[in-house]
Design a protein around this motif. Structure first.
Motif, PDB file in Angstrom:
ATOM      1  N   LEU A 196      -0.848 -26.851  19.929  1.00 47.16           N
ATOM      2  CA  LEU A 196      -1.397 -26.297  21.062  1.00 47.16           C
ATOM      3  C   LEU A 196      -1.224 -26.616  22.693  1.00 47.16           C
ATOM      4  O   LEU A 196      -0.926 -25.767  23.304  1.00 47.16           O
ATOM      5  N   ASN A 217     -13.460 -27.835  13.602  1.00 45.90           N
ATOM      6  CA  ASN A 217     -13.932 -26.306  13.831  1.00 45.90           C
ATOM      7  C   ASN A 217     -13.338 -26.112  15.460  1.00 45.90           C
ATOM      8  O   ASN A 217     -12.884 -25.094  15.637  1.00 45.90           O
ATOM      9  N   ASN A 266      -9.663 -25.197  15.288  1.00 43.91           N
ATOM     10  CA  ASN A 266      -9.475 -23.933  14.630  1.00 43.91           C
ATOM     11  C   ASN A 266      -9.864 -22.895  15.731  1.00 43.91           C
ATOM     12  O   ASN A 266      -9.455 -21.841  15.895  1.00 43.91           O
ATOM     13  N   GLU A 267     -11.007 -23.112  16.381  1.00 45.27           N
ATOM     14  CA  GLU A 267     -11.451 -21.985  17.464  1.00 45.27           C
ATOM     15  C   GLU A 267     -10.321 -21.892  18.610  1.00 45.27           C
ATOM     16  O   GLU A 267     -10.214 -20.752  19.174  1.00 45.27           O
ATOM     17  N   LEU A 274      -7.138 -22.637  18.185  1.00 41.72           N
ATOM     18  CA  LEU A 274      -6.166 -21.581  17.711  1.00 41.72           C
ATOM     19  C   LEU A 274      -6.415 -20.308  17.393  1.00 41.72           C
ATOM     20  O   LEU A 274      -5.502 -19.317  17.699  1.00 41.72           O
ATOM     21  N   GLU A 275      -7.485 -19.925  17.062  1.00 38.18           N
ATOM     22  CA  GLU A 275      -7.667 -18.358  17.114  1.00 38.18           C
ATOM     23  C   GLU A 275      -7.751 -17.877  18.535  1.00 38.18           C
ATOM     24  O   GLU A 275      -7.518 -16.477  18.557  1.00 38.18           O
ATOM     25  N   MET A 276      -8.036 -18.704  19.450  1.00 39.18           N
ATOM     26  CA  MET A 276      -8.069 -18.105  20.957  1.00 39.18           C
ATOM     27  C   MET A 276      -6.612 -17.911  21.452  1.00 39.18           C
ATOM     28  O   MET A 276      -6.158 -17.028  22.289  1.00 39.18           O
ATOM     29  N   THR A 277      -5.663 -18.835  21.088  1.00 42.09           N
ATOM     30  CA  THR A 277      -4.485 -18.879  21.613  1.00 42.09           C
ATOM     31  C   THR A 277      -3.385 -18.631  20.721  1.00 42.09           C
ATOM     32  O   THR A 277      -2.156 -18.310  21.251  1.00 42.09           O
ATOM     33  N   VAL A 278      -3.301 -18.803  19.407  1.00 44.31           N
ATOM     34  CA  VAL A 278      -2.308 -18.233  18.289  1.00 44.31           C
ATOM     35  C   VAL A 278      -2.530 -17.246  17.658  1.00 44.31           C
ATOM     36  O   VAL A 278      -3.565 -16.797  17.068  1.00 44.31           O
ATOM     37  N   GLY A 313      -4.331 -16.946  14.418  1.00 45.88           N
ATOM     38  CA  GLY A 313      -5.178 -18.313  14.542  1.00 45.88           C
ATOM     39  C   GLY A 313      -4.527 -19.133  13.495  1.00 45.88           C
ATOM     40  O   GLY A 313      -5.223 -20.307  13.327  1.00 45.88           O
ATOM     41  N   LYS A 314      -3.078 -19.271  13.016  1.00 41.54           N
ATOM     42  CA  LYS A 314      -2.459 -20.054  12.143  1.00 41.54           C
ATOM     43  C   LYS A 314      -1.310 -20.500  12.852  1.00 41.54           C
ATOM     44  O   LYS A 314      -0.395 -19.576  13.065  1.00 41.54           O
TER      45      LYS A 314
END
Length: 303
Positions: free
Chosen positions: A96, A131, A134-135, A137-141, A144-145
């Motif tokens: 990240l 959590n 994970n949030e 990751l969902e915002m930047t990747v 989200g994975k």
């Protein structure tokens, strides 16, 4: 009386031989728990084992776990440290940071996640660390994975780096640390394993000050504390390009460069006051570093 003593010893021996020690998997992995604390908080925890495990659970999962302490410990390790089945918490945070900042910091995970949240949302959040990651990751990747894969890190791999602090033998103490930083991305099998900006430490093992008769200072340095992008500890040493001169330590000064001959026309008494040179290694000095333990790590796919 003698018969009674013999019978007592026999019963005691029988009892001892029937005691079954717990299997390794049922022991509390204290060393690994300490490693998790180093990742999360930057230092080992204090207090009772129960209190330390509970603190980690609350920060990672948002609630305390159930079951025996070994079971709860293994649940923590499953999510926090790299395993054969999944990458580590540290890899997620490192990736990240690298994707957003093009650099990787060395702070505690709880602080690093808060700083990423402040950058993305404008403020840090509360709740379970997993959590929150994970949030992010969902915002930047996309999806989200993180696209990660196992990669073989070969022994003998050379990494280019630079010194981030000036080293001056005149003001050093043994045990002091200095920083270095990787200057070129290391990619293997189309995976980033050591990105530019990854930092490590140089330890001062021995210092001999410059002395009379023109005696130069001597300095012995070694490398320590260097990790791949997934948090795996790598064994490293200075690389000189000569296969016969590899060592886990490098000596800088007269002892390393050869005998120093000093011309002293004014005599021995005056020569005593002729001080030799201090060893100064300037900030920004290029370094070549070699990986000495081949092993498997997780890397971030670049294609």
């Amino acid at each position: 009386m003698i018969l009674k003593k013999i019978l007592t010893l026999f019963i005691l021996a029988a009892l001892l031989t029937t005691v079954t020690l717990p299997a390794y998997g049922q022991l509390i992995p204290l060393k690994e728990i300490e490693n998790v604390e180093m990742v999360l908080y930057g230092q080992p925890g204090t207090g009772s084992v129960l209190a330390r495990i509970k603190r980690i659970e609350l920060d990672l999962f948002g609630s305390a776990g159930k079951g025996t302490l070994p079971e709860r410990s293994n649940q923590i390790l499953k999510y926090a440290l790299p395993t054969e089945d999944s990458p580590s918490l540290q890899l997620l945070i490192n990736c990240l940071e690298w994707s957003l900042l093009n650099s990787i910091s060395r702070g505690a995970a709880v602080d690093r996640v808060a700083e990423l949240e402040e950058m993305i949302y404008g403020a840090s959040k509360n709740g379970a660390l997993l959590n929150r990651i994970n949030e992010l990751l969902e915002m930047t990747v996309p999806g989200g994975k993180l696209p990660v894969a196992e990669v073989e890190m070969p022994e003998g791999l050379v990494i280019e780096a630079k010194l981030l602090d000036e080293i001056d033998s005149a003001v050093l103490t043994e045990g002091q640390f200095f920083r270095f930083e990787v200057t070129e991305d290391i990619e293997l099998e189309e995976c980033m394993v050591i990105p530019t900006g990854t930092r490590g430490l140089i330890n001062v093992d021995k210092v001999k000050e410059a002395g009379g008769f023109g005696k130069d200072a001597e300095l012995t340095l070694s490398l320590s504390d260097f990790k791949a992008i997934d948090g795996t500890m790598l064994s490293i040493e200075f690389f000189s390009g000569d296969d016969d001169s590899h060592s886990r330590e490098i000596a800088v000064g007269a002892g390393f460069l050869g005998a120093l001959l000093v011309s002293n026309p004014v005599g021995l008494v005056a020569g005593y006051f002729y001080k030799g040179k201090d060893v100064v290694i300037e900030e920004g000095t290029p370094l070549s570093i070699e990986i000495t333990n081949g092993l498997t790590v997780y890397g971030l796919k670049t294609n």
